[in-house]
Design an enzyme around this catalytic site. Sequence first.
Site, PDB file in Angstrom:
ATOM      1  N   ASP A  64       0.796  -1.235   0.000  1.00  0.00           N
ATOM      2  CA  ASP A  64       0.000   0.000   0.000  1.00  0.00           C
ATOM      3  C   ASP A  64       0.830   1.288   0.000  1.00  0.00           C
ATOM      4  O   ASP A  64       0.344   2.337  -0.388  1.00  0.00           O
ATOM      5  CB  ASP A  64      -0.948   0.020   1.213  1.00  0.00           C
ATOM      6  CG  ASP A  64      -0.212  -0.168   2.537  1.00  0.00           C
ATOM      7  OD1 ASP A  64       1.015  -0.336   2.521  1.00  0.00           O
ATOM      8  OD2 ASP A  64      -0.873  -0.160   3.591  1.00  0.00           O
ATOM      9  N   HIS A  65       2.094   1.215   0.417  1.00  0.00           N
ATOM     10  CA  HIS A  65       2.884   2.448   0.536  1.00  0.00           C
ATOM     11  C   HIS A  65       3.543   2.846  -0.780  1.00  0.00           C
ATOM     12  O   HIS A  65       3.452   3.976  -1.225  1.00  0.00           O
ATOM     13  CB  HIS A  65       3.980   2.262   1.594  1.00  0.00           C
ATOM     14  CG  HIS A  65       3.480   2.384   3.007  1.00  0.00           C
ATOM     15  ND1 HIS A  65       2.555   1.539   3.546  1.00  0.00           N
ATOM     16  CD2 HIS A  65       3.791   3.264   3.988  1.00  0.00           C
ATOM     17  CE1 HIS A  65       2.319   1.888   4.799  1.00  0.00           C
ATOM     18  NE2 HIS A  65       3.057   2.938   5.091  1.00  0.00           N
ATOM     19  N   ASP A 119       4.100  -1.485  11.201  1.00  0.00           N
ATOM     20  CA  ASP A 119       3.658  -0.138  10.887  1.00  0.00           C
ATOM     21  C   ASP A 119       3.115   0.462  12.171  1.00  0.00           C
ATOM     22  O   ASP A 119       2.365  -0.197  12.900  1.00  0.00           O
ATOM     23  CB  ASP A 119       2.564  -0.161   9.806  1.00  0.00           C
ATOM     24  CG  ASP A 119       2.311   1.243   9.306  1.00  0.00           C
ATOM     25  OD1 ASP A 119       2.857   1.608   8.257  1.00  0.00           O
ATOM     26  OD2 ASP A 119       1.596   2.000   9.997  1.00  0.00           O
ATOM     27  N   ARG A 379      -0.111  12.618  10.541  1.00  0.00           N
ATOM     28  CA  ARG A 379       1.193  13.225  10.843  1.00  0.00           C
ATOM     29  C   ARG A 379       1.402  14.468   9.990  1.00  0.00           C
ATOM     30  O   ARG A 379       1.180  14.423   8.779  1.00  0.00           O
ATOM     31  CB  ARG A 379       2.335  12.235  10.569  1.00  0.00           C
ATOM     32  CG  ARG A 379       2.333  11.116  11.569  1.00  0.00           C
ATOM     33  CD  ARG A 379       3.494  10.168  11.420  1.00  0.00           C
ATOM     34  NE  ARG A 379       3.429   9.244  12.536  1.00  0.00           N
ATOM     35  CZ  ARG A 379       3.694   7.942  12.473  1.00  0.00           C
ATOM     36  NH1 ARG A 379       4.096   7.412  11.344  1.00  0.00           N
ATOM     37  NH2 ARG A 379       3.581   7.201  13.553  1.00  0.00           N
ATOM     38  N   SER A 534       7.125   6.981  12.780  1.00  0.00           N
ATOM     39  CA  SER A 534       7.094   5.732  12.022  1.00  0.00           C
ATOM     40  C   SER A 534       7.871   4.604  12.706  1.00  0.00           C
ATOM     41  O   SER A 534       8.845   4.840  13.409  1.00  0.00           O
ATOM     42  CB  SER A 534       7.691   5.991  10.638  1.00  0.00           C
ATOM     43  OG  SER A 534       8.277   4.817  10.113  1.00  0.00           O
ATOM     44  N   ARG A 536       9.616   2.512  11.054  1.00  0.00           N
ATOM     45  CA  ARG A 536      10.649   2.058  10.106  1.00  0.00           C
ATOM     46  C   ARG A 536      11.961   1.740  10.822  1.00  0.00           C
ATOM     47  O   ARG A 536      12.556   2.598  11.476  1.00  0.00           O
ATOM     48  CB  ARG A 536      10.841   3.078   8.987  1.00  0.00           C
ATOM     49  CG  ARG A 536      11.407   4.406   9.407  1.00  0.00           C
ATOM     50  CD  ARG A 536      11.326   5.427   8.276  1.00  0.00           C
ATOM     51  NE  ARG A 536       9.933   5.813   8.032  1.00  0.00           N
ATOM     52  CZ  ARG A 536       9.536   7.039   7.677  1.00  0.00           C
ATOM     53  NH1 ARG A 536      10.405   7.993   7.495  1.00  0.00           N
ATOM     54  NH2 ARG A 536       8.254   7.314   7.492  1.00  0.00           N
TER      55      ARG A 536
END
Length: 640
Positions: A64-65, A119, A379, A534, A536
């Site tokens: 989706d990203h 996520d 965000r 995030s 990440r």
Amino acid sequence: MGKTLAYKILENHLINGQMIPGEEITIKMDQTLTQDSTGTMVYLQLEAMDVEKIKTELSVAYIDHNTLQTGFENADDHAFIKSVAKRHGVLFSKPGNGICHQLHLESFGIPGKTLLGSDSHTPTGGGLGMIAIGAGGLDVAVAMAKGTYSLTVPSVIGVKLTGSLRPWVSAKDVILYVLQKLTVKGGVGKIVEYFGDGVANLSVTDRATITNMGAELGATTSVFPSDDNTKAFLASQGREKDYVEMTADKDAVYDEILEVNLSELVPLAAKPHSPDNVDTIGNIGPIAINQVAIGSCTNSSYTDLMKVASILKGKHVHENVSLVISPGSSKILSKLAQNGALADMIEAGARIIENACGPCIGMGQSPQSGGVSLRTFNRNFKGRSGTADASVYLVSPETAAISAITGHLTDGMTTGAALPEIKAETFHSNDSFMVYPKGENKNDISVAMGPNIKPFPQNTRLKNKISGTIVLKTGNNITTDDIMPSDSRLLPYRSNIPHLSNYCFEKIDPEFPARCKEAKDGIIIGGENYGQGSSREHAALVPLYLGIRFVVAKSFARIHRSNLINSGILPLVFEDPADYKDFELGQELVIENAAVQIKSSTVILKNQSTGKEYTLLAHLSDLEIEMILAGGKISQIKGK
Ligand code: MIC
Ligand code: SF4
């Protein structure tokens, strides 16, 4: 003493440890989700662990990203994830299906279950009564391999809801209000649990908006009880059988309580550049806007978009405004197309973009220079939109839609316009975008490795003397977007740490990578809430690649702290925050006897450039000590 819902679900899943705040526990993880921009690392790590069979009840890999596909890199990542998913019996959601959190809510979330996602907005599942936690990719890979997850027991903030929202006031305003009260670090080490009479007046997707943005509080997760609204939501998705009643005890005791009377709330906005910089729209005033973006995992549900369509119907988007709308899922988009709402949006002048993360992660739709953008996202960190000097305001779908028409920030309540009641819908299941495992033999499926997919860096065992040069000193609330930016230029390189390393801390200090290379062993000094945002793990893997040995900060955000430890980088906290001012770029620091010192709660650090010694707090659990000693989580697991 009555139990909170959060503790009940955690206890139901407890494998090791005790439910005492601050203690480490291991819980059974029922489900996992990954998305593509963190997923490539997850599946590289899963492959590196040589797992025969995953242990979760359900694991899903969403794409989706990274759906812009400006080069071969994205499509290669998708093919890689699809191949590894097939090898391990993981469901694969093709690009075009929608945003992972919305999809998981629609198709797989179950009250009372646990979910770990690579996520930070995985807590969206809390809207269904799950304990849904965001984590670094490696933690999710391990959860798939072992079916477990270890965490520090959080305390529980109870948010008592009373009353009901007035027209033009939205679930988004509830969470913006909570953010205003608790701030972006107010939830660290805590679960936010909603209770009270007001809960019944919120739909599951309203609740999911609220739990989604609990990530912005820094909370471990947020959770709502399940009830008739939950049952109705599951029924609307053809999943009534998945309903389980989950509530706190009537006399549940919370560590803190925040009371919110829904009837008193007014439309709010988070001003640039932080989700907790909240004010009423009335106070902010009718600022002129250039862009409105509606969508993201926070506000792209069917009801949200129907509200938007009803506000836009028969009107025109202001000539100075570009309105973009990205629906949350293919089911939602298809329903809007069938019932005419899509036409209402298009005829009003909306640009319909792909049902994916899109502009929320800077994949297109960057505002004009110095532009003002209203977004229903979660965000508004500086530069995240892709335009460094843009001002991004976070608002509800209702506020976004009415403002797109007027051309300025507008409080819908002051317009006197009525809002129609949105009828609940039923959705038939659409599996066109899902690839289900067919029981293939793992070894018959080869891994599809594109040329952009590079091995991830691995640390070495902790040396007894760790030393280095201060290569960066930051302020408070540094985000993982600051550490490892992810706009449309860089997101395609999530599987290529060497390439990303040239851009680490780019927005804060473009000289950072060069300085690290010169120093060889580097140290970062951070302020409060270092690493918020995030999940990440690139924000730890890239610094590892650049030779960062430890980070000393006033405090850390939860997921980033774990990602540092998973990479074998020590996160240390100033015992006295006032010591922060003594440290400067270029100073040489050393920790002697590190392997012994980290086992106690304090560590002595010597600043060799000034000769002064400082006490730092380590506060590592037994498992975390093992990981730091071994040089990271993978080495720790392999060593066992
Ligand atoms: C985000 O909203 O910042 C992201 C992009 O979804 C991240 C994950 C990532 O960086 O890939 C998150 O929230 O964890
Ligand atoms: Fe995607 Fe934005 Fe949600 Fe992150 S916050 S998962 S980028 S929609």
